[in-house]
Enzyme design. Structure first.
Site, mmCIF file in Angstrom:
data_model
loop_
_atom_site.group_PDB
_atom_site.id
_atom_site.type_symbol
_atom_site.label_atom_id
_atom_site.label_comp_id
_atom_site.label_asym_id
_atom_site.label_seq_id
_atom_site.Cartn_x
_atom_site.Cartn_y
_atom_site.Cartn_z
ATOM 1 N N CYS A 156 63.424 -21.078 66.905
ATOM 2 C CA CYS A 156 63.338 -20.000 65.818
ATOM 3 C C CYS A 156 63.340 -20.543 64.467
ATOM 4 O O CYS A 156 62.560 -19.951 63.574
ATOM 5 C CB CYS A 156 64.584 -18.699 66.242
ATOM 6 S SG CYS A 156 66.000 -19.327 66.788
ATOM 7 N N HIS A 258 66.774 -15.642 60.116
ATOM 8 C CA HIS A 258 67.508 -16.888 59.916
ATOM 9 C C HIS A 258 66.905 -17.150 58.508
ATOM 10 O O HIS A 258 65.601 -16.872 58.172
ATOM 11 C CB HIS A 258 66.689 -17.930 60.647
ATOM 12 C CG HIS A 258 67.478 -17.868 62.235
ATOM 13 N ND1 HIS A 258 68.360 -17.094 62.387
ATOM 14 C CD2 HIS A 258 67.246 -18.596 63.421
ATOM 15 C CE1 HIS A 258 68.864 -17.455 63.756
ATOM 16 N NE2 HIS A 258 67.951 -18.291 64.254
HETATM 17 N N1 NDP Z 1 67.960 -15.058 70.684
HETATM 18 C C1 NDP Z 1 67.120 -15.705 70.160
HETATM 19 O O1 NDP Z 1 67.018 -15.685 68.516
HETATM 20 C C2 NDP Z 1 66.086 -16.847 70.540
HETATM 21 C C3 NDP Z 1 66.346 -17.257 71.800
HETATM 22 N N2 NDP Z 1 65.384 -18.063 72.362
HETATM 23 C C4 NDP Z 1 65.555 -18.493 73.590
HETATM 24 O O2 NDP Z 1 65.049 -17.484 74.646
HETATM 25 C C5 NDP Z 1 66.072 -17.657 75.864
HETATM 26 C C6 NDP Z 1 66.717 -16.169 75.879
HETATM 27 O O3 NDP Z 1 67.593 -16.193 74.934
HETATM 28 P P1 NDP Z 1 68.314 -14.763 74.866
HETATM 29 O O4 NDP Z 1 67.757 -13.756 74.914
HETATM 30 O O5 NDP Z 1 69.023 -14.746 73.425
HETATM 31 O O6 NDP Z 1 69.711 -15.130 76.117
HETATM 32 P P2 NDP Z 1 70.472 -13.784 76.602
HETATM 33 O O7 NDP Z 1 71.827 -14.595 77.002
HETATM 34 O O8 NDP Z 1 70.521 -12.734 75.854
HETATM 35 O O9 NDP Z 1 69.498 -13.651 77.911
HETATM 36 C C7 NDP Z 1 69.584 -14.490 79.176
HETATM 37 C C8 NDP Z 1 68.631 -13.799 80.360
HETATM 38 O O10 NDP Z 1 68.486 -14.613 81.286
HETATM 39 C C9 NDP Z 1 68.914 -14.005 82.549
HETATM 40 N N3 NDP Z 1 69.325 -14.880 83.399
HETATM 41 C C10 NDP Z 1 70.581 -15.959 83.340
HETATM 42 N N4 NDP Z 1 70.878 -16.428 84.390
HETATM 43 C C11 NDP Z 1 69.772 -16.232 85.311
HETATM 44 C C12 NDP Z 1 69.453 -16.824 86.413
HETATM 45 N N5 NDP Z 1 70.137 -17.706 87.097
HETATM 46 N N6 NDP Z 1 68.248 -16.284 87.067
HETATM 47 C C13 NDP Z 1 67.386 -15.329 86.532
HETATM 48 N N7 NDP Z 1 67.856 -14.842 85.148
HETATM 49 C C14 NDP Z 1 69.176 -15.454 84.594
HETATM 50 C C15 NDP Z 1 70.049 -13.082 82.112
HETATM 51 O O11 NDP Z 1 69.932 -12.113 82.928
HETATM 52 P P3 NDP Z 1 71.144 -11.263 83.474
HETATM 53 O O12 NDP Z 1 71.465 -10.032 82.516
HETATM 54 O O13 NDP Z 1 70.878 -10.885 84.884
HETATM 55 O O14 NDP Z 1 72.642 -12.473 83.350
HETATM 56 C C16 NDP Z 1 69.200 -12.591 80.795
HETATM 57 O O15 NDP Z 1 68.138 -11.616 81.267
HETATM 58 C C17 NDP Z 1 66.781 -18.781 75.624
HETATM 59 O O16 NDP Z 1 66.140 -19.825 76.221
HETATM 60 C C18 NDP Z 1 66.869 -19.036 74.222
HETATM 61 O O17 NDP Z 1 67.298 -20.319 74.022
HETATM 62 C C19 NDP Z 1 64.372 -18.636 71.465
HETATM 63 C C20 NDP Z 1 64.369 -18.275 70.202
HETATM 64 C C21 NDP Z 1 64.998 -17.401 69.498
HETATM 65 N N1 PHD Z 2 69.065 -22.037 68.748
HETATM 66 C C1 PHD Z 2 68.880 -20.800 68.267
HETATM 67 C C2 PHD Z 2 68.276 -19.734 69.184
HETATM 68 C C3 PHD Z 2 67.657 -20.570 70.517
HETATM 69 O O1 PHD Z 2 67.879 -20.164 71.556
HETATM 70 O O2 PHD Z 2 66.845 -21.653 70.335
HETATM 71 P P1 PHD Z 2 65.985 -22.346 71.312
HETATM 72 O O3 PHD Z 2 65.001 -21.508 71.958
HETATM 73 O O4 PHD Z 2 65.496 -23.597 70.633
HETATM 74 O O5 PHD Z 2 67.045 -23.151 72.344
HETATM 75 C C4 PHD Z 2 70.024 -20.273 67.277
HETATM 76 O O6 PHD Z 2 70.894 -20.398 67.681
HETATM 77 O O7 PHD Z 2 69.591 -19.310 66.451
#
Ligand code: NDP
Ligand code: PHD
Length: 368
Positions: A156, A258
């Site tokens: 991000c 951010h």
């Molecule tokens: N938040 C942000 O601003 C950004 C996030 N990202 C990336 O996007 C991705 C998601 O981030 P975010 O939404 O913040 O994370 P969250 O922790 O909020 O959500 C994680 C998701 O993954 C699921 N999950 C966890 N373990 C498993 C498993 N063993 N099998 C299947 N599903 C699973 C969870 O399901 P359950 O509810 O059932 O546990 C939940 O739906 C990450 O890789 C993160 O690095 C990238 C850019 C920005």
């Molecule tokens: N690391 C970023 C969010 C994130 O999950 O990044 P990435 O998709 O590169 O793991 C933050 O904490 O603001």
């Protein structure tokens, strides 16, 4: 598209911070219709409202209220052509690879495949030309694929900064060096994320792996790709970008958005003036907008004239968070020009980027 001809899509990680954004954005989309949801075994088997801790300002869309969450296995997504992944990076690698092998197209937010030389890392407001790598990824897969591929969007903070950097290079030629200091929102760490006792009344000057990702991903995105007629022997189509880049990343008590302070030095001498930079950033248009992506922002970069903008609380939702805000454009006494960028980490920094990439894929004929 008619409702019947819309492309059936699934969301992996549908209960998470990014997954909820996908659901809100896909509830009414002109190309896509939500057909299946996936999360961990903790959520599987439950109806979506029972599985999710919904944290969006709009209610859970009616179209998903009765949907049951599945495990993230391709057999539950057979009728979908596309999945959007908001999976935890701990599990995203194997799950996304399995969906690709099953001939689905995966638009991922997770970091796992960003460094894979055969996987395009696309910020849709910047480098849609990297779609050209898709045929090679399919060819090199064992066995070769007809439809499936993985395409990732960027970290991000990387996403926010590469948009103005790309606009500056387009107008004034290569950048030589760049120094970035981020102030990153808590929502970037997912839910529940950073403990409140660590972040209220505080700043945490460390986000694991973030600086390395910003420094590495920026070069992959801004570097061009070369035509490659011998995929077996030379599978990395990326050109090295010579930019020297240093990032310092901080977590601040902001919920969403951010903010990044950026200084740049141009290769060209003399460098452009602050006014020339202002005009170039405001004039920059993305391919996503030019090609007619329904979610593309009209203003790729909104340039603020006020001396105290952009600010996360005021500016993060402009154009539904799909564009980038830049302000405080001025001379830098060490490099050439400095400015402040604001990007909505959960919109253009995450779900909106994936959806724009999928819209580009439809327009360019990589998904049908
Ligand atoms: N938040 C942000 O601003 C950004 C996030 N990202 C990336 O996007 C991705 C998601 O981030 P975010 O939404 O913040 O994370 P969250 O922790 O909020 O959500 C994680 C998701 O993954 C699921 N999950 C966890 N373990 C498993 C498993 N063993 N099998 C299947 N599903 C699973 C969870 O399901 P359950 O509810 O059932 O546990 C939940 O739906 C990450 O890789 C993160 O690095 C990238 C850019 C920005
Ligand atoms: N690391 C970023 C969010 C994130 O999950 O990044 P990435 O998709 O590169 O793991 C933050 O904490 O603001």
């Amino acid at each position: 598209m008619t409702p019947e001809s819309k492309i059936k899509v699934g969301v992996l990680g549908a209960t998470g911070t990014v997954g909820q954004r996908f659901i809100a954005l896909l509830a009414e989309h002109p190309y896509f219709v939500l057909h299946a949801l996936g999360a961990s075994s903790r959520s599987a088997g439950k109806q979506y409202p029972q599985a999710v801790l919904w944290k969006q300002t709009s209610p859970i869309p009616a179209s998903v209220r009765d949907m049951v969450v599945n495990e993230c296995k391709p057999e539950f997504f057979k009728e979908c052509s596309v999945v959007f992944s908001g999976l935890d990076a701990e599990v995203a690698g194997d799950i996304e690879a399995a969906f690709r092998s099953a001939e689905l197209v995966v638009f991922s937010n997770a970091k796992n495949f960003r460094r894979d030389p055969t996987v395009p890392l696309i910020v849709p407001l910047v480098n849609s030309s990297h779609f050209a790598m898709v045929p090679q990824q399919r060819t090199l897969h064992n066995p070769p694929l007809k439809c499936g591929f993985i395409l990732t969007n960027a970290n991000c903070s990387t996403t926010g900064v590469v948009v103005p950097l790309a606009a500056l290079e387009k107008a004034f030629g290569p950048l030589e060096s760049c120094i970035i200091t981020t102030m990153q929102a808590i929502s970037g760490a997912g839910y529940p994320g950073v403990p409140s006792l660590d972040i209220i009344d505080n700043i945490v000057p460390y986000i694991s792996g973030e600086e390395e990702k910003m420094e590495w991903e920026t070069l992959k995105i801004l570097g061009g790709i070369t035509e490659n007629d011998n995929a077996e022997k030379c599978f990395d189509m990326h050109s090295r970008h010579p930019l020297r880049i240093s990032a310092s990343c901080n977590r601040v008590p902001v919920v969403e958005g951010h903010t990044e302070c950026v200084s740049v030095r141009f290769a060209r001498r003399p460098p452009p003036s602050p006014q020339q930079v202002r005009e170039a950033l405001a004039a920059y248009t993305s391919d996503a907008y030019a090609l007619g992506c329904p979610s593309a922002p009209r203003h790729t970069i909104f340039v603020h004239e006020e001396p105290d903008r952009p600010q996360p609380r005021l500016d993060r939702d402009y154009q539904k968070g799909a564009g980038v805000s830049v302000g405080r454009i001025r001379q830098c006494k060490v490099l050439d020009i400095k400015f402040t960028v604001l990007a909505n980490n959960v919109a253009i920094g995450a779900a909106t980027s994936s959806i724009l990439n999928a819209e580009l894929a439809v327009i360019k004929g990589y998904v049908s």
